[in-house]
Design a protein around this motif. Structure first.
Motif, PDB file in Angstrom:
ATOM      1  N   LEU A 181       0.823  -1.206   0.000  1.00  0.00           N
ATOM      2  CA  LEU A 181       0.000   0.000   0.000  1.00  0.00           C
ATOM      3  C   LEU A 181       0.861   1.261   0.000  1.00  0.00           C
ATOM      4  N   ALA A 221       1.064   3.982  -3.008  1.00  0.00           N
ATOM      5  CA  ALA A 221       0.799   5.399  -2.757  1.00  0.00           C
ATOM      6  C   ALA A 221       1.942   6.266  -3.265  1.00  0.00           C
ATOM      7  N   TRP A 278       1.208   8.948  -6.177  1.00  0.00           N
ATOM      8  CA  TRP A 278       1.346  10.368  -5.881  1.00  0.00           C
ATOM      9  C   TRP A 278       2.514  11.002  -6.620  1.00  0.00           C
ATOM     10  N   SER A 309      -8.073   9.143  -4.023  1.00  0.00           N
ATOM     11  CA  SER A 309      -7.724  10.277  -3.167  1.00  0.00           C
ATOM     12  C   SER A 309      -6.717  11.187  -3.852  1.00  0.00           C
ATOM     13  N   ARG A 310      -5.832  10.606  -4.612  1.00  0.00           N
ATOM     14  CA  ARG A 310      -4.843  11.430  -5.345  1.00  0.00           C
ATOM     15  C   ARG A 310      -5.552  12.347  -6.336  1.00  0.00           C
ATOM     16  N   LEU A 331      -9.016  -0.325  -0.124  1.00  0.00           N
ATOM     17  CA  LEU A 331      -8.162   0.736   0.419  1.00  0.00           C
ATOM     18  C   LEU A 331      -7.132   1.183  -0.608  1.00  0.00           C
ATOM     19  N   GLN A 332      -6.555   0.220  -1.337  1.00  0.00           N
ATOM     20  CA  GLN A 332      -5.548   0.573  -2.329  1.00  0.00           C
ATOM     21  C   GLN A 332      -6.136   1.432  -3.457  1.00  0.00           C
ATOM     22  N   THR A 358      -8.810   3.264  -3.133  1.00  0.00           N
ATOM     23  CA  THR A 358      -9.202   4.533  -2.513  1.00  0.00           C
ATOM     24  C   THR A 358      -8.032   5.513  -2.491  1.00  0.00           C
ATOM     25  N   LEU A 359      -6.828   4.999  -2.268  1.00  0.00           N
ATOM     26  CA  LEU A 359      -5.642   5.864  -2.293  1.00  0.00           C
ATOM     27  C   LEU A 359      -5.464   6.500  -3.664  1.00  0.00           C
ATOM     28  N   THR A 360      -5.761   5.709  -4.710  1.00  0.00           N
ATOM     29  CA  THR A 360      -5.656   6.262  -6.064  1.00  0.00           C
ATOM     30  C   THR A 360      -6.693   7.354  -6.287  1.00  0.00           C
ATOM     31  N   SER A 417      -1.239   1.217  -9.850  1.00  0.00           N
ATOM     32  CA  SER A 417      -2.604   1.086  -9.331  1.00  0.00           C
ATOM     33  C   SER A 417      -3.169  -0.313  -9.537  1.00  0.00           C
TER      34      SER A 417
END
Length: 356
Positions: free
Chosen positions: A74, A78, A82, A128-129, A121-122, A124-126, A97
């Motif tokens: 994870l 990220a 990012w 979120s970016r 969650l993984q 979601t991090l994408t 991703s």
């Protein structure tokens, strides 16, 4: 879980591992960019090699290693995400991703709920970016969501399919094992029935000459020896019937059958039992009760019967006012002793259930 299901799940782990290695080496490596990309790629490669140590030996990744590996995956995802401009997410340059999800499957395939949570969650991090960057039009955000959900859905479907296949294999293996157990029980029942028929036929064969002698008056029922032969034959048949009964304590049941028939002949019999029931082979029970039948038939008016059971020894003994029988060892499994005690006789049949 059955051994067959374990093997199938192990094969699925290896298949996912190999697919992830091919995707990382063949599709992701050519798309690496700056130093952050290379560090993230190296971290994912290390996780894959560590997981392969267990997966290639048909074992699940241990819980602590899986959790630590998932956290590293994870973090690496990220970092790589990012490092990309928002407009290049889930495009040709975004190798992390989709790849990170396959690494999570390798690590958490045996823990489906946790694996699904890590995949969400993984992704979601994408997202979120994209959300945390400069505003984008709805079309770009919609396209990003569709692509991301497509990747997530495919990986989640792979996880679900593997679990369904594994569960079906386990159910089929359990059904097959149950059929084998039923066939084994049926074979044992048929063998026991055949043995009983043989025993009944043998006992009846031994009894027929006695019955024939009584019928043609060559044997006198007033003769004490003839009466003893009749009593012994009746006791043997009664014990044989008892042997076929399904009871918690077969030895005591068969001893009680012998005692019951002796009491019907007018004997006063006391029965003492100590110790807990223990599994005893049928042949051994026959040898333990055989001398008891002889002792009870020889008794004139009274008998004391005892059954003693310890952890490693079974004893059947009788004190009667009859004559002692012959000392014999049967098949060698049971030791039998007879002794005269004044006007009484003492018999003991002993079987050691533990190591000799």
């Amino acid at each position: 879980m059955s051994e067959t299901a374990d093997r199938v799940l192990g094969g699925c782990r290896i298949a996912v591992l190999l697919a992830t290695a091919v995707i990382q080496a063949g599709l992701s490596l050519p798309r690496l960019g700056d130093t952050a990309d290379r560090l993230a790629f190296a971290a994912l490669a290390v996780v894959l090699v560590v997981a392969a140590w267990w997966v290639l030996r048909w074992k699940p990744v241990p819980w602590p290693v899986a959790i630590a590996g998932a956290v590293l995956v994870l973090a690496a995802s990220a970092v790589a995400v990012w490092a990309l401009p928002p407009d290049r997410l889930l495009g040709g340059d975004d190798w992390a991703s989709g790849l990170a999800g396959w690494h999570l499957l390798v690590l958490l395939l045996d823990r489906p709920a946790l694996a699904m949570g890590a995949l969400v969650l993984q992704m979601t991090l994408t997202f979120s970016r994209q959300i945390g960057s400069a505003p984008a039009d709805r079309g770009e955000i919609g396209g990003l969501v569709i692509v991301g959900l497509s990747v997530l859905t495919f990986q989640a479907a792979t996880l679900a399919l593997i679990r369904v296949v594994n569960r079906r294999v386990g159910e089929a293996a359990e059904a097959s094992a149950e059929r084998d157990r039923q066939a084994h029980r049926k074979a044992l029942a048929e063998e026991r029935e055949a043995d009983q028929r043989s025993r009944f036929a043998g006992q009846l064969g031994a009894t027929l000459p006695l019955l024939a002698g009584l019928a043609d008056h060559t044997l006198d029922p007033r003769d004490e020896a003839v009466r003893r032969r009749c009593a012994l034959a009746a006791t043997q048949l009664r014990r044989l019937f008892a042997e076929n009964d399904d009871v918690p304590d077969p030895l005591l049941h068969e001893v009680s059958a012998c005692v019951d028939l002796a009491e019907r002949r007018g004997l006063t019999v006391t029965l003492a039992v100590s110790g807990e029931p223990a599994p005893i082979p049928t042949g051994v029970r026959r040898e333990l009760t055989g001398p008891l039948m002889t002792a009870l038939v020889a008794a004139r008016s009274q008998a004391r019967v005892s059954v003693l059971r310890t952890d490693d020894e079974i004893r059947v003994a009788a004190i009667t006012d009859g004559e002692p029988g012959a000392t014999a060892n049967g098949s060698g499994a049971v030791d039998v002793e007879w002794h005269a005690l004044g006007e009484q006789s003492w018999m003991e049949a002993k079987w050691r259930s533990g190591p000799n």
